[in-house]
Design an enzyme around this catalytic site. Sequence first.
Site, PDB file in Angstrom:
ATOM      1  N   LYS A 171       0.662 -17.002 -76.661  1.00  0.00           N
ATOM      2  CA  LYS A 171      -0.489 -17.768 -75.115  1.00  0.00           C
ATOM      3  C   LYS A 171       0.876 -18.350 -74.379  1.00  0.00           C
ATOM      4  CE  LYS A 171      -3.306 -18.289 -71.771  1.00  0.00           C
ATOM      5  NZ  LYS A 171      -4.791 -18.736 -71.230  1.00  0.00           N
ATOM      6  N   LYS A 239      -1.238 -26.665 -66.910  1.00  0.00           N
ATOM      7  CA  LYS A 239      -1.565 -27.812 -68.612  1.00  0.00           C
ATOM      8  C   LYS A 239      -0.508 -26.793 -68.598  1.00  0.00           C
ATOM      9  CE  LYS A 239      -4.194 -26.168 -70.507  1.00  0.00           C
ATOM     10  NZ  LYS A 239      -5.246 -25.074 -71.097  1.00  0.00           N
TER      11      LYS A 239
END
Lengths: 301, 301
Positions: A171, A239
């Site tokens: 990811k 983030k």
Amino acid sequence: MNIAVIGMGTMGAPMARNLLKAGHSVVVHNRTREREEPLVADGASRADTPAAAASGVEVVLTCVSDTPDVQRVLLDPKIGVINGLTSGSLIIDCSSIAPAATREIAATFADKGIGFVDAPVSGGSEGAIKGTLAIMCGGTVDNFARATPLLEVLGSKVTHIGDVGAGQVAKVANQIVIAGTYLALGEALTLAAKAGADPQKVVEAIGGGVAGSWIMQNRSSNVLNDTYPLGFRTRLHRKDLGIALDTARTFEVPVPVASLVATIEDGLIAQGLGDEDMSNLARFIRRGAGVPDGPLSAGDS
Amino acid sequence: MNIAVIGMGTMGAPMARNLLKAGHSVVVHNRTREREEPLVADGASRADTPAAAASGVEVVLTCVSDTPDVQRVLLDPKIGVINGLTSGSLIIDCSSIAPAATREIAATFADKGIGFVDAPVSGGSEGAIKGTLAIMCGGTVDNFARATPLLEVLGSKVTHIGDVGAGQVAKVANQIVIAGTYLALGEALTLAAKAGADPQKVVEAIGGGVAGSWIMQNRSSNVLNDTYPLGFRTRLHRKDLGIALDTARTFEVPVPVASLVATIEDGLIAQGLGDEDMSNLARFIRRGAGVPDGPLSAGDS
């Protein structure tokens, strides 16, 4: 199967709904409790705490915002899943969090005979609703095999990357690749327009060749129109880049593009643009170049 | 048609050959004269200077290295095309050069009744040989229409972007997009490997989604194998980024990714790696991260 789903956000709620539709028995919990209600209407039961939700289920699926949230819902000594879940059960964490923290959490549960699969997703709220997410998984072969039937309800592409944490690493890699691609697209189209070329024609000319990408295909219209509908929030990508930068520091890898995009996204968030789609990286370039807001066209200045 | 082709490099020579094959009468010239010989063997005639080549032809096609080379072959007061070409003829410049210089050169020829189309290409030597280049064109509608039948011999995708110079602007945009995409891919896969994930699996997991691109599809194997066969030379991409940075300064557009990649490519060239494929941007990251040369694998350090 009896499943607890913790986190009824944009992603978690439709994922829980898809598990219900597939015939599973689902208990839900969310810190802001009223978000559980629509799922109860769909047939879920609810629990006061993550620990209560985890009590008696075979699988806990978590989908919360960030590393500290996962640590809290799983490990909190009072309300955490660790107080409810029994040996032989399995945790699937669909949040996007730090790979290093993931490995620590998984080790804690392994000591109690509880399996762990990290399974961060990509594909946005639309993918969560349709059950077409791409899911990147880390964990043992056995735990991955146990998670697969559930993950295949939630996504259309489920990949086992490697040991626990490897899903989160994938990811991170995904978020770095898209960072560089979005920023370069914003620079290229802003410069093309200011230098006198129709940016739409430029996209047509270069989009089918070496410069072609999913982002060029699906998001260049955002840049051309100067509208940034979601998609994926700049704030959330920032983030994720924070996780990427922490991971890069831990493993000593220079990531200049990721660093650059992170600092640009800080600027966008400061301008109140953090809740637009992250294709608004182009906005930072166009505002920096003095291009007035509005559709981008040849000779813009 | 009678055509002069100036520049018998990696791109110009196969382009001249394709024009010969299509039945045109071609006269060639190259500064290093022996490079004309293979084309003569294929049926071309040769000329001592660009001016001599241009004498009596309807179209001059140039394909040389950089802005000063185009200025020399077209405008040199002794040997330049401007001394040989007559009113009503057309220049097609397939070199990749500065848009601003292109506009100046075109204006000089317009004053003499000579048309100009900038037509930089992408697709590499393989595309030049097969006649499958992507060609980005700038010029008037009339001049583009005159150039089109010849360009369709050379390429499979010929796009009219806009007025003269717009083809070069599109090429600049192309080179900026690929700069960011290549660097981000290098960062992502190096970090994935050092952080413990199989980078091949990461490519499989993320390549079909938002992170997908031509570069991911066709060049990630270079990064995984740590081999950088051509393709497109880092040295030439750096030249093109020089044009991009000049253009960005002229038109006052901040291009942080293009600047970053340019300085990294300077480093690669300094390490003697300028003649590898530009996917070697990944090398800068892996060497910076202390990863030994060789195929990239999980846990590399």
